[in-house]
Design an enzyme around this catalytic site. Structure first.
Site, PDB file in Angstrom:
ATOM      1  N   ASN A   1       0.807  -1.216   0.000  1.00  7.45           N
ATOM      2  CA  ASN A   1       0.000   0.000   0.000  1.00  7.45           C
ATOM      3  C   ASN A   1       0.849   1.279   0.000  1.00  7.45           C
ATOM      4  O   ASN A   1       1.630   1.507   0.924  1.00  7.45           O
ATOM      5  CB  ASN A   1      -0.911  -0.025   1.240  1.00  7.45           C
ATOM      6  CG  ASN A   1      -2.192   0.732   1.028  1.00  7.45           C
ATOM      7  OD1 ASN A   1      -2.404   1.342  -0.024  1.00  7.45           O
ATOM      8  ND2 ASN A   1      -3.071   0.696   2.022  1.00  7.45           N
TER       9      ASN A   1
ATOM     10  N   ARG B   1     -14.245  -5.866  15.070  1.00 14.23           N
ATOM     11  CA  ARG B   1     -13.295  -4.847  15.525  1.00 14.23           C
ATOM     12  C   ARG B   1     -14.051  -3.529  15.627  1.00 14.23           C
ATOM     13  O   ARG B   1     -14.790  -3.180  14.705  1.00 14.23           O
ATOM     14  CB  ARG B   1     -12.158  -4.738  14.490  1.00 14.23           C
ATOM     15  CG  ARG B   1     -11.031  -3.831  14.898  1.00 14.23           C
ATOM     16  CD  ARG B   1     -10.050  -3.606  13.745  1.00 14.23           C
ATOM     17  NE  ARG B   1     -10.400  -2.422  12.994  1.00 14.23           N
ATOM     18  CZ  ARG B   1      -9.549  -1.748  12.208  1.00 14.23           C
ATOM     19  NH1 ARG B   1      -8.310  -2.174  12.054  1.00 14.23           N
ATOM     20  NH2 ARG B   1      -9.934  -0.677  11.562  1.00 14.23           N
TER      21      ARG B   1
ATOM     22  N   TYR C   1      -7.743   6.950  13.256  1.00 10.43           N
ATOM     23  CA  TYR C   1      -7.501   5.754  12.453  1.00 10.43           C
ATOM     24  C   TYR C   1      -8.749   4.867  12.445  1.00 10.43           C
ATOM     25  O   TYR C   1      -9.378   4.649  13.474  1.00 10.43           O
ATOM     26  CB  TYR C   1      -6.317   4.928  13.003  1.00 10.43           C
ATOM     27  CG  TYR C   1      -6.368   3.542  12.424  1.00 10.43           C
ATOM     28  CD1 TYR C   1      -5.977   3.328  11.109  1.00 10.43           C
ATOM     29  CD2 TYR C   1      -6.922   2.478  13.125  1.00 10.43           C
ATOM     30  CE1 TYR C   1      -6.115   2.085  10.519  1.00 10.43           C
ATOM     31  CE2 TYR C   1      -7.067   1.228  12.547  1.00 10.43           C
ATOM     32  CZ  TYR C   1      -6.660   1.042  11.248  1.00 10.43           C
ATOM     33  OH  TYR C   1      -6.821  -0.179  10.662  1.00 10.43           O
TER      34      TYR C   1
ATOM     35  N   ASP D   1      -7.953  -2.021  17.363  1.00 12.55           N
ATOM     36  CA  ASP D   1      -6.635  -1.767  16.773  1.00 12.55           C
ATOM     37  C   ASP D   1      -6.095  -0.436  17.302  1.00 12.55           C
ATOM     38  O   ASP D   1      -6.699   0.619  17.071  1.00 12.55           O
ATOM     39  CB  ASP D   1      -6.781  -1.706  15.237  1.00 12.55           C
ATOM     40  CG  ASP D   1      -5.449  -1.788  14.514  1.00 12.55           C
ATOM     41  OD1 ASP D   1      -4.394  -1.582  15.163  1.00 12.55           O
ATOM     42  OD2 ASP D   1      -5.455  -2.040  13.297  1.00 12.55           O
TER      43      ASP D   1
ATOM     44  N   HIS E   1      -3.186   0.653  16.411  1.00  5.34           N
ATOM     45  CA  HIS E   1      -2.424   1.140  15.248  1.00  5.34           C
ATOM     46  C   HIS E   1      -1.122   1.843  15.632  1.00  5.34           C
ATOM     47  O   HIS E   1      -0.836   2.961  15.193  1.00  5.34           O
ATOM     48  CB  HIS E   1      -3.309   2.020  14.360  1.00  5.34           C
ATOM     49  CG  HIS E   1      -3.121   1.738  12.898  1.00  5.34           C
ATOM     50  ND1 HIS E   1      -2.317   2.507  12.085  1.00  5.34           N
ATOM     51  CD2 HIS E   1      -3.599   0.756  12.102  1.00  5.34           C
ATOM     52  CE1 HIS E   1      -2.338   2.010  10.854  1.00  5.34           C
ATOM     53  NE2 HIS E   1      -3.097   0.942  10.837  1.00  5.34           N
TER      54      HIS E   1
ATOM     55  N   GLU F   1      -4.684  -4.777  19.148  1.00  2.00           N
ATOM     56  CA  GLU F   1      -3.752  -4.976  18.043  1.00  2.00           C
ATOM     57  C   GLU F   1      -2.753  -3.836  17.975  1.00  2.00           C
ATOM     58  O   GLU F   1      -3.096  -2.684  18.239  1.00  2.00           O
ATOM     59  CB  GLU F   1      -4.598  -5.032  16.764  1.00  2.00           C
ATOM     60  CG  GLU F   1      -3.799  -5.053  15.484  1.00  2.00           C
ATOM     61  CD  GLU F   1      -4.716  -5.012  14.267  1.00  2.00           C
ATOM     62  OE1 GLU F   1      -5.921  -5.302  14.394  1.00  2.00           O
ATOM     63  OE2 GLU F   1      -4.218  -4.669  13.188  1.00  2.00           O
TER      64      GLU F   1
ATOM     65  N   GLU G   1       1.141  -6.859  11.341  1.00  2.00           N
ATOM     66  CA  GLU G   1       0.728  -6.595   9.957  1.00  2.00           C
ATOM     67  C   GLU G   1       1.822  -5.880   9.164  1.00  2.00           C
ATOM     68  O   GLU G   1       1.810  -5.932   7.936  1.00  2.00           O
ATOM     69  CB  GLU G   1      -0.594  -5.814   9.904  1.00  2.00           C
ATOM     70  CG  GLU G   1      -0.508  -4.399  10.440  1.00  2.00           C
ATOM     71  CD  GLU G   1      -1.847  -3.674  10.405  1.00  2.00           C
ATOM     72  OE1 GLU G   1      -2.867  -4.288  10.763  1.00  2.00           O
ATOM     73  OE2 GLU G   1      -1.863  -2.501  10.019  1.00  2.00           O
TER      74      GLU G   1
ATOM     75  N   ARG H   1       0.037 -11.404  13.244  1.00  2.00           N
ATOM     76  CA  ARG H   1      -0.790 -10.806  12.189  1.00  2.00           C
ATOM     77  C   ARG H   1      -0.087 -10.642  10.852  1.00  2.00           C
ATOM     78  O   ARG H   1      -0.549  -9.908   9.981  1.00  2.00           O
ATOM     79  CB  ARG H   1      -1.332  -9.456  12.672  1.00  2.00           C
ATOM     80  CG  ARG H   1      -2.512  -9.697  13.582  1.00  2.00           C
ATOM     81  CD  ARG H   1      -3.297  -8.492  13.917  1.00  2.00           C
ATOM     82  NE  ARG H   1      -3.560  -7.557  12.847  1.00  2.00           N
ATOM     83  CZ  ARG H   1      -4.417  -7.778  11.845  1.00  2.00           C
ATOM     84  NH1 ARG H   1      -5.087  -8.890  11.768  1.00  2.00           N
ATOM     85  NH2 ARG H   1      -4.590  -6.847  10.914  1.00  2.00           N
TER      86      ARG H   1
ATOM     87  N   ASP I   1      -6.232  -3.523   1.235  1.00  2.00           N
ATOM     88  CA  ASP I   1      -5.026  -3.264   0.440  1.00  2.00           C
ATOM     89  C   ASP I   1      -4.272  -4.553   0.106  1.00  2.00           C
ATOM     90  O   ASP I   1      -3.258  -4.508  -0.583  1.00  2.00           O
ATOM     91  CB  ASP I   1      -4.112  -2.231   1.106  1.00  2.00           C
ATOM     92  CG  ASP I   1      -3.939  -2.426   2.597  1.00  2.00           C
ATOM     93  OD1 ASP I   1      -4.896  -2.138   3.338  1.00  2.00           O
ATOM     94  OD2 ASP I   1      -2.862  -2.855   3.013  1.00  2.00           O
TER      95      ASP I   1
ATOM     96  N   GLU J   1      -8.763 -11.569   9.556  1.00  2.00           N
ATOM     97  CA  GLU J   1      -9.377 -10.253   9.297  1.00  2.00           C
ATOM     98  C   GLU J   1     -10.115 -10.278   7.962  1.00  2.00           C
ATOM     99  O   GLU J   1      -9.613 -10.825   6.978  1.00  2.00           O
ATOM    100  CB  GLU J   1      -8.283  -9.171   9.264  1.00  2.00           C
ATOM    101  CG  GLU J   1      -8.842  -7.771   9.074  1.00  2.00           C
ATOM    102  CD  GLU J   1      -7.775  -6.668   9.136  1.00  2.00           C
ATOM    103  OE1 GLU J   1      -8.122  -5.540   9.480  1.00  2.00           O
ATOM    104  OE2 GLU J   1      -6.601  -6.953   8.844  1.00  2.00           O
TER     105      GLU J   1
ATOM    106  N   TRP K   1       1.394   6.696  12.424  1.00  2.00           N
ATOM    107  CA  TRP K   1       0.004   6.684  11.973  1.00  2.00           C
ATOM    108  C   TRP K   1      -0.646   5.364  12.301  1.00  2.00           C
ATOM    109  O   TRP K   1      -0.058   4.326  12.180  1.00  2.00           O
ATOM    110  CB  TRP K   1      -0.076   6.929  10.466  1.00  2.00           C
ATOM    111  CG  TRP K   1      -1.478   6.718   9.973  1.00  2.00           C
ATOM    112  CD1 TRP K   1      -2.571   7.534  10.187  1.00  2.00           C
ATOM    113  CD2 TRP K   1      -1.968   5.605   9.215  1.00  2.00           C
ATOM    114  NE1 TRP K   1      -3.690   6.986   9.623  1.00  2.00           N
ATOM    115  CE2 TRP K   1      -3.350   5.811   9.017  1.00  2.00           C
ATOM    116  CE3 TRP K   1      -1.364   4.462   8.691  1.00  2.00           C
ATOM    117  CZ2 TRP K   1      -4.148   4.909   8.316  1.00  2.00           C
ATOM    118  CZ3 TRP K   1      -2.155   3.572   7.995  1.00  2.00           C
ATOM    119  CH2 TRP K   1      -3.543   3.794   7.814  1.00  2.00           C
TER     120      TRP K   1
HETATM  121  O1  EZ4 Z   1      -3.980   0.309   8.328  1.00  2.00           O
HETATM  122  O2  EZ4 Z   1      -3.622  -2.260   5.863  1.00  2.00           O
HETATM  123  O3  EZ4 Z   1      -5.802  -4.000  10.878  1.00  2.00           O
HETATM  124  N1  EZ4 Z   1      -5.783  -3.439   9.851  1.00  2.00           N
HETATM  125  C1  EZ4 Z   1      -5.074  -2.342   9.587  1.00  2.00           C
HETATM  126  C2  EZ4 Z   1      -5.098  -1.820   8.181  1.00  2.00           C
HETATM  127  C3  EZ4 Z   1      -3.853  -0.996   7.849  1.00  2.00           C
HETATM  128  C4  EZ4 Z   1      -3.679  -0.952   6.362  1.00  2.00           C
HETATM  129  C5  EZ4 Z   1      -2.426  -0.192   5.963  1.00  2.00           C
HETATM  130  O4  EZ4 Z   1      -2.186  -0.323   4.596  1.00  2.00           O
HETATM  131  O5  EZ4 Z   1      -4.449  -1.819  10.479  1.00  2.00           O
HETATM  132  O6  EZ4 Z   1      -6.284  -1.076   7.971  1.00  2.00           O
HETATM  133 CO    CO Z   2      -4.139  -3.164  12.048  1.00  2.00          CO
END
Ligand code: EZ4
Ligand code: CO
Length: 402
Positions: A37, A147, A159, A210, A212, A236, A262, A283, A316, A339, A402
């Site tokens: 992505n 989620r 986010y 999440d 993030h 997460e 991830e 993940r 993505d 997911e 982010w």
């Molecule tokens: O932000 O895949 O758990 N899922 C995520 C995703 C990520 C994107 C980043 O490209 O955190 O939504």
């Molecule tokens: Co995530």
């Protein structure tokens, strides 16, 4: 069998996807997802300019040797671009193998360990009320695990929550947009969100969240502890994971299960996390982790330490990766959850597929190989469009995760 040709397809049916097609002298072809992505063209070039010339003429059944050739043979190991490119090749070769043996991929990975793959959906809203409305909607659709992300009072963008109407999609066309972040209001808000969610939906629904990558380990420990009464399935990416030791701190403070990975592209990103039992769910996914060959080994290693899988399945990652993930999920013993962020209708018709969703579970289908195709004619109608993930700043303007 010999590989005679391979090419990279870039298409943007709503969002960008990079797909590798590998052809053989027996007329069988395989598909692999190489989408990274916001950095799609780098993987496409890595494949076309550097890997494909070395792939032609090889035996597509030699998935282990070809994986080692591109991993060890590059001298420059790991990194998301390299590993997504290797992942795309590996996936395409397993697709060819399944088609050659006329059997769905899961049969080559140990066969069915379960009937269906439990998936979790994304629910979100600008505030708690809207987020819970979305949870109710997804519960109605049959999801057993959801989620939940909600807007935070005092922060203009969060986010996982779309800025306007329409579905949430992490990348946005054009140059990167900027989001705002403040930890304190978030830490106050999230326990309220899950207190309300348990009140309204009872104990049976699996709830996930999440973070993030936005908290420090001790902040994540505080959040996990405050969420314990609401027994989440997991939190997460509580903290950025370059420092694997950070998860020891989280673990010392909470029994809320932890999922991470991830953004990992190699088992070495998770080695300490797993062997110290600092996490509960891994993940990583097939594309960014270097393919089926690598993820099967990562899952088997994790199994030794009671760590289960929760493969990344955001939009993505293309339907080719989704199919690969569902085959692995079906076959491995230590599967946890998958997911599921459904692709747009435009994407689904460009990638016709056999996998399906029913009543909270997904099924890879019984077509040979991955069971996904690419409609190249239709794909050609959607040329690449520059798009980026957002960047994030604290309220004082400092750049943050982010
Ligand atoms: O932000 O895949 O758990 N899922 C995520 C995703 C990520 C994107 C980043 O490209 O955190 O939504
Ligand atoms: Co995530």
């Amino acid at each position: 069998m010999k590989i005679t040709n391979a090419n990279v397809n870039i298409t943007s049916p709503g969002r960008n996807f990079v797909t590798l097609k590998v052809e053989t002298d027996e007329g069988i072809y395989g598909l692999g997802d190489g989408t990274l992505n916001g950095r799609e063209l780098a993987v496409a070039s890595y494949l076309s300019d550097h890997l494909i010339p070395c792939l032609i003429g090889r035996d597509p059944f030699q998935t282990e040797d070809i994986w080692q050739y591109f991993y060890r043979g590059a001298y420059w190991r790991r990194g998301p671009v390299t590993m997504a490119a290797i992942g795309a090749i590996d996936m395409a070769l397993w697709d060819i193998k399944g088609k050659a043996f006329n059997t769905p991929l899961y049969n080559l990975l140990g066969g069915k360990s379960r009937e269906g793959v439990m998936v979790y959906a994304h629910a979100n809203g600008k505030d708690i009320d809207h987020a819970l409305e979305d949870v109710a909607k997804h519960k109605e659709m049959g999801y057993k695990a959801i989620r939940v992300q909600s807007g935070v009072p005092g922060i203009s963008s969060t986010y996982g929550v779309p800025k306007g109407p329409g579905r949430y999609e992490p990348a946005e066309r054009g140059l990167p947009s900027e989001y705002e972040w403040a930890t304190e209001p978030y830490l106050h808000h999230v326990p309220k969100l899950f207190a309300r969610a348990r009140e309204e939906f009872g104990d049976d629904l699996h709830l996930l969240h999440d973070c993030h990558h936005r908290l420090t380990p001790i902040e994540a420990g505080r959040l996990g502890k405050e969420l314990e009464p609401f027994h989440l399935f997991w939190i997460e990416d509580p903290t950025p994971a370059e420092l694997q030791d950070g998860f020891r701190v989280i673990r010392e403070h909470t029994t809320t299960p932890i999922a991470v990975g991830e953004v990992f592209n190699s088992i070495w990103d998770a080695h300490d996390l797993i062997r110290n039992q600092w996490i509960d769910y891994l993940r990583m996914t097939i594309t960014h982790g270097g393919g089926i060959t690598a993820l099967k080994k990562a899952a088997d290693f994790a199994a030794l330490y009671h760590v289960r899988t929760g493969f990344h399945g955001a939009t993505d990652l293309s339907p080719v990766c989704m199919a690969a993930a569902l085959h692995v999920d079906t076959a491995i013993h230590n599967f946890g959850i998958q997911e599921h962020m459904p692709h747009s209708d435009e994407t689904d018709v460009v990638f016709p597929h056999h996998y399906m969703f029913k009543d909270g579970f997904m099924f890879p289908g019984n077509a040979p190989g991955l069971g996904v195709d690419l409609d190249e004619k239709l794909a050609a109608k959607y040329p690449y469009q520059r798009a980026y993930l957002p960047v994030n700043r604290k309220l004082d303007g400092a750049l943050t995760d982010w």
